[in-house]
Design an enzyme around this catalytic site. Structure first.
Site, mmCIF file in Angstrom:
data_model
loop_
_atom_site.group_PDB
_atom_site.id
_atom_site.type_symbol
_atom_site.label_atom_id
_atom_site.label_comp_id
_atom_site.label_asym_id
_atom_site.label_seq_id
_atom_site.Cartn_x
_atom_site.Cartn_y
_atom_site.Cartn_z
ATOM 1 C CG ASP A 197 15.454 4.706 -0.872
ATOM 2 O OD1 ASP A 197 14.381 5.314 -0.847
ATOM 3 O OD2 ASP A 197 15.539 3.455 -0.877
ATOM 4 C CB ILE B 252 5.629 6.120 5.112
ATOM 5 C CG1 ILE B 252 6.980 6.845 5.164
ATOM 6 C CG2 ILE B 252 5.651 4.839 5.958
ATOM 7 C CD1 ILE B 252 7.553 7.080 6.540
ATOM 8 N N GLY C 171 2.889 2.675 -1.710
ATOM 9 C CA GLY C 171 3.403 1.983 -2.893
ATOM 10 C C GLY C 171 2.639 0.696 -3.186
ATOM 11 C CB CYS D 132 4.596 -0.560 -0.126
ATOM 12 S SG CYS D 132 4.651 -0.027 1.550
ATOM 13 C CB THR E 180 5.083 -0.250 5.173
ATOM 14 O OG1 THR E 180 6.329 -0.626 4.614
ATOM 15 C CG2 THR E 180 5.333 0.505 6.467
ATOM 16 N N GLY F 119 7.456 -5.981 1.421
ATOM 17 C CA GLY F 119 7.244 -5.759 -0.011
ATOM 18 C C GLY F 119 6.603 -6.967 -0.661
ATOM 19 C CB THR G 192 -7.075 21.434 -21.761
ATOM 20 O OG1 THR G 192 -7.250 20.041 -21.628
ATOM 21 C CG2 THR G 192 -5.928 21.693 -22.701
HETATM 22 P P1 5GP Z 1 4.383 2.619 -6.741
HETATM 23 O O1 5GP Z 1 4.658 3.688 -7.737
HETATM 24 O O2 5GP Z 1 4.716 1.283 -7.278
HETATM 25 O O3 5GP Z 1 3.011 2.686 -6.174
HETATM 26 O O4 5GP Z 1 5.360 2.883 -5.505
HETATM 27 C C1 5GP Z 1 6.753 2.954 -5.637
HETATM 28 C C2 5GP Z 1 7.350 3.291 -4.287
HETATM 29 O O5 5GP Z 1 7.027 2.272 -3.320
HETATM 30 C C3 5GP Z 1 8.866 3.326 -4.252
HETATM 31 O O6 5GP Z 1 9.393 4.499 -4.779
HETATM 32 C C4 5GP Z 1 9.158 3.156 -2.776
HETATM 33 O O7 5GP Z 1 9.026 4.367 -2.067
HETATM 34 C C5 5GP Z 1 8.036 2.227 -2.326
HETATM 35 N N1 5GP Z 1 8.505 0.830 -2.237
HETATM 36 C C6 5GP Z 1 9.103 0.084 -3.183
HETATM 37 N N2 5GP Z 1 9.348 -1.162 -2.744
HETATM 38 C C7 5GP Z 1 8.899 -1.223 -1.488
HETATM 39 C C8 5GP Z 1 8.878 -2.242 -0.496
HETATM 40 O O8 5GP Z 1 9.278 -3.378 -0.698
HETATM 41 N N3 5GP Z 1 8.350 -1.894 0.716
HETATM 42 C C9 5GP Z 1 7.879 -0.645 0.972
HETATM 43 N N4 5GP Z 1 7.423 -0.377 2.190
HETATM 44 N N5 5GP Z 1 7.865 0.335 0.056
HETATM 45 C C10 5GP Z 1 8.375 0.051 -1.158
#
Ligand code: 5GP
Length: 356
Positions: free
Chosen positions: A129, A180, A183, A186, A188, A295, A322
């Site tokens: 990861d 990318i 999340g 996230c 980013t 994050g 269904t």
């Molecule tokens: P969720 O299901 O909560 O929408 O997204 C989970 C995914 O968000 C994780 O599997 C990972 O890929 C991404 N993610 C988790 N924590 C962070 C973070 O702090 N920064 C970023 N850029 N992505 C994150």
């Protein structure tokens, strides 16, 4: 500079058109799948749903429950070898657990040590990861880990485009992690401007992964992040995702990670991203100065016991089946017709301004 004119889609941009169905009852829908893989000789059967490798859901407690449903827990990176030694005294179900590693020197040292101690055999899956799977060095690490672990189902990511999906599979991964920026924890997209609408990423990367085939199996992907509702999980499967991996929907339960906090008489659970200040200070002592936090940290209302949620989740997938006339999960992409819809401003605001 170049602009791609083609509009790409998120889960909220589409709905599924209902279709004629011969199913008599939702209970007849089969959610289990059996997969073979491009590299690993394993044949895996289960419901292809996985927790994110986040501290708030990729936990030992979660694995004990999800394995009963044949779903996979992808452990967070912060468990030590000692923690695993203790866990394996009372848990033995390799098919539904995934070991997560980063690609830093100390991560590789730990994975080698786990192998030496015979502990890697206790996992069917290994997840490599990194936030940015486009780094050349990432491909080199995948190659090394594949050599070291020829039997394991290796999952690697994250990326969002087709050419790198193929490269990652050819380098040694069986499943590519797609996402990318979608999340819920996230930031980013906000901090860097980088990302790709998630449903389109899933559709395009699934298409390329499935095109990488040999006598053993095809390349596979997992949709990672951005699924806010069970319907988004159904849409990802319809778009061709072999697995669905998510964090926020698995967080906030009694069995999830994160502290339980009482505020103004109400019960909350912590939810935070793996690159949040909270994760970096809790697990690495402090955030490195050259890094920005990408994050979020949030308190989410306590959701109680997780069993009800799992039943709801399986019930909603059966219901989608269904409506679109699919007898099994495997048929979702064949049966799916997406209708583009006007994205509602409210769901956008909810996602970006109100967090989880
Ligand atoms: P969720 O299901 O909560 O929408 O997204 C989970 C995914 O968000 C994780 O599997 C990972 O890929 C991404 N993610 C988790 N924590 C962070 C973070 O702090 N920064 C970023 N850029 N992505 C994150």
């Amino acid at each position: 500079m170049r602009i791609l004119d083609d509009i790409k889609l998120d889960y909220q941009d589409v709905l599924l058109r209902p279709k004629r169905s011969t199913l008599k009852s939702r209970k007849d829908v089969i959610l289990e799948r059996t997969f073979t893989f491009y590299h690993s000789p394993k044949i895996w059967t289960g419901i292809p749903i996985m927790t994110a490798n986040m501290a708030t859901c990729g936990t030992f407690e979660m694995a004990r429950i999800l394995s009963e449903y044949k779903m996979v827990t992808t452990f967070h990176k912060y468990y030590s070898i000692k923690d695993y030694e203790k866990f394996f005294k009372t848990f033995d179900n390799p098919d539904y657990i995934c070991y997560t590693s980063g690609i830093r020197e100390q991560d590789i040292k730990q994975i080698k040590l786990m192998k030496k101690k015979g502990m890697l055999k206790k996992f069917s899956f290994i997840c490599l990861d990194v936030p940015n799977g486009y780094l050349q060095n990432f491909l080199e690490v995948i190659k090394d880990i594949r050599k070291m672990c020829p039997e394991h189902i290796i999952m690697a990511g994250n990326v969002v485009t087709n050419e790198i999906t193929e490269e990652i599979i050819l380098a040694g991964a069986d499943i590519v992690k797609i996402g990318i920026g979608p999340g819920s924890a996230c930031t980013t997209r906000r901090m860097t401007g980088v990302g790709y609408p998630q449903l389109s990423a899933v559709i395009e990367c699934a298409d390329s992964a499935h095109g990488v085939a040999n006598e053993r199996g095809v390349g596979r992907i997992t949709a990672d992040g951005g699924q806010q509702y069970p319907s988004d999980i159904a849409k990802a499967f319809c778009g061709g995702a072999d697995f669905n991996l998510f964090g926020s929907m698995f967080s906030g339960f009694e069995q999830s990670g994160g502290e339980t906090i009482i505020k103004d008489g109400k019960k909350y659970k912590e939810y935070f991203g793996s690159s949040s200040n909270k994760a970096m200070t809790d697990y690495y002592g402090k955030k490195a100065e050259y890094r920005a936090s990408e994050g979020r940290y949030a308190l989410i209302p306590h959701k109680g016991d997780i069993h009800d949620f799992i039943h709801e989740l399986m019930g909603s997938l059966r219901s989608t089946a269904t409506y679109i006339g699919a007898r099994q999960l495997k048929e979702f992409p064949k049966r799916a017709t997406f209708v583009k819809v006007n994205r509602q401003l409210t769901s956008y605001l909810e996602k970006y301004d109100m967090g989880v």
